[in-house]
Scaffold this motif. Sequence first.
Motif, mmCIF file in Angstrom:
data_model
loop_
_atom_site.group_PDB
_atom_site.id
_atom_site.type_symbol
_atom_site.label_atom_id
_atom_site.label_comp_id
_atom_site.label_asym_id
_atom_site.label_seq_id
_atom_site.Cartn_x
_atom_site.Cartn_y
_atom_site.Cartn_z
ATOM 1 N N TYR A 1 22.413 -36.476 -28.475
ATOM 2 C CA TYR A 1 22.371 -37.513 -29.504
ATOM 3 C C TYR A 1 20.992 -38.140 -29.520
ATOM 4 C CZ TYR A 1 23.127 -40.177 -25.279
ATOM 5 O OH TYR A 1 23.004 -40.671 -24.011
ATOM 6 N N GLY B 1 22.491 -52.035 -25.079
ATOM 7 C CA GLY B 1 23.949 -52.030 -25.079
ATOM 8 C C GLY B 1 24.530 -51.229 -23.939
ATOM 9 N N ALA B 2 25.805 -50.898 -24.084
ATOM 10 C CA ALA B 2 26.508 -50.188 -23.033
ATOM 11 C C ALA B 2 26.040 -48.735 -22.945
ATOM 12 C CB ALA B 2 28.007 -50.239 -23.299
ATOM 13 N N PRO B 3 26.236 -48.101 -21.807
ATOM 14 C CA PRO B 3 25.810 -46.701 -21.652
ATOM 15 C C PRO B 3 26.652 -45.759 -22.515
ATOM 16 C CG PRO B 3 27.019 -47.435 -19.723
ATOM 17 C CD PRO B 3 26.812 -48.646 -20.579
ATOM 18 N N PRO B 4 26.201 -44.507 -22.674
ATOM 19 C CA PRO B 4 26.878 -43.560 -23.574
ATOM 20 C C PRO B 4 28.136 -42.960 -22.958
ATOM 21 C CG PRO B 4 24.966 -42.525 -22.597
ATOM 22 C CD PRO B 4 24.943 -43.950 -22.143
ATOM 23 N N VAL B 5 29.088 -43.811 -22.667
ATOM 24 C CA VAL B 5 30.291 -43.393 -21.941
ATOM 25 C C VAL B 5 31.169 -42.467 -22.777
ATOM 26 C CG1 VAL B 5 31.561 -45.435 -22.666
ATOM 27 C CG2 VAL B 5 32.218 -44.290 -20.568
ATOM 28 N N PRO C 1 18.337 -41.004 -29.095
ATOM 29 C CA PRO C 1 18.381 -41.997 -28.026
ATOM 30 C C PRO C 1 18.505 -43.430 -28.519
ATOM 31 C CG PRO C 1 16.146 -41.232 -28.378
ATOM 32 C CD PRO C 1 17.021 -40.381 -29.242
ATOM 33 N N TYR C 2 19.132 -44.199 -27.698
ATOM 34 C CA TYR C 2 19.175 -45.642 -27.892
ATOM 35 C C TYR C 2 19.026 -46.252 -26.516
ATOM 36 C CZ TYR C 2 23.913 -45.595 -26.105
ATOM 37 O OH TYR C 2 25.002 -45.435 -25.289
ATOM 38 N N GLY C 3 18.537 -47.486 -26.479
ATOM 39 C CA GLY C 3 18.219 -48.060 -25.188
ATOM 40 C C GLY C 3 18.802 -49.430 -24.941
ATOM 41 N N ASN D 1 30.186 -39.996 -24.683
ATOM 42 C CA ASN D 1 29.526 -38.728 -25.000
ATOM 43 C C ASN D 1 30.012 -37.642 -24.047
ATOM 44 O OD1 ASN D 1 26.886 -36.882 -24.207
ATOM 45 N ND2 ASN D 1 27.202 -37.158 -26.390
ATOM 46 N N HIS D 2 30.483 -36.543 -24.609
ATOM 47 C CA HIS D 2 30.916 -35.396 -23.821
ATOM 48 C C HIS D 2 29.977 -34.227 -24.110
ATOM 49 C CE1 HIS D 2 35.015 -36.959 -22.620
ATOM 50 N NE2 HIS D 2 34.571 -37.874 -23.462
ATOM 51 N N TYR E 1 32.835 -41.982 -29.866
ATOM 52 C CA TYR E 1 32.631 -40.726 -29.168
ATOM 53 C C TYR E 1 31.620 -39.854 -29.899
ATOM 54 C CZ TYR E 1 36.508 -41.581 -26.011
ATOM 55 O OH TYR E 1 37.308 -42.106 -25.040
#
Lengths: 137, 135
Positions: free
Chosen positions: B91, B97-101, B93-95, B103-104, B86
């Motif tokens: 944040y 793997g999985a999406p930034p699920v 950036p990264y491109g 992140n709130h 979390y």
Amino acid sequence: MSETLSDIVKTGGDFITRSASGGTISSGVTGTILTLTPPAGQRVRLTHLSVTAAASPQVGISVLLGISTVIDEQEVAGTLPSGFNTFSVGNYQPFSSGNPPSTNYQQFTGKTNEALTILKNAGNTTVTIYYGYEFGL
Amino acid sequence: MKNIISLPIKRGEFVAQFAGSGTVASSTPGGTILTITPPSGQRVRVTNLSTDTSGIITNATLSFDSLDILTSISISGQAPNSGLRYSIGNYQPYGVGAPPVGNHKFITGKIGEAFIVSTTSTTSGVLYYAYEFGE
């Protein structure tokens, strides 16, 4: 007509987080593919809904808050939430070409005690869908 | 009988009155590593909680007073991309793997509630945070 005090109160006001979580919806499912029901007296806030950067958008997705259809049969995107019929919720993996991320929504928040439902209206999902949410006052 | 003062009139849109930020050093022993207590009558809104792109804070619990919001998770600056990773706020950036699920955008407590981060192990990276106090 003037606004009554009860109208003002029931809109909920600023969201106060009480818990947070998330998960994935597998490929190969159909119908009601996710239901998020807040604890009594709380609201649900959808903070993320997307797919991976490498995956094709997932077509035919609807998002409902209570009986209100917020998104009606659109494509959930990963890196490129842009253009007609495509959307995502929350932050996304970066892209720097093409149209701006105009169909990326920051978050969807319901009324008190309203459930959030995600539907795949016809056919099965073909990719994994990622979601995050909060429950709060 | 309720009178008008008892109604939740303080639950309107957040009004910022102070903004601050800071860090928690690497190698901080486990336990309560961060407490942000709003002034009397105000709330705290956490607007960033993250690490640098190579760091990660493991076995962390985020709470408002005694209410645990997230338990036994990792705080990840660059890749808040799984059910156990979390971050709060923007944040780097990264491109892949999985999406930034995980992140709130921000989280907000009740009036008078303190925001607390605790860990069960010594931290292995710097924890960055930012917050607002407001009504």
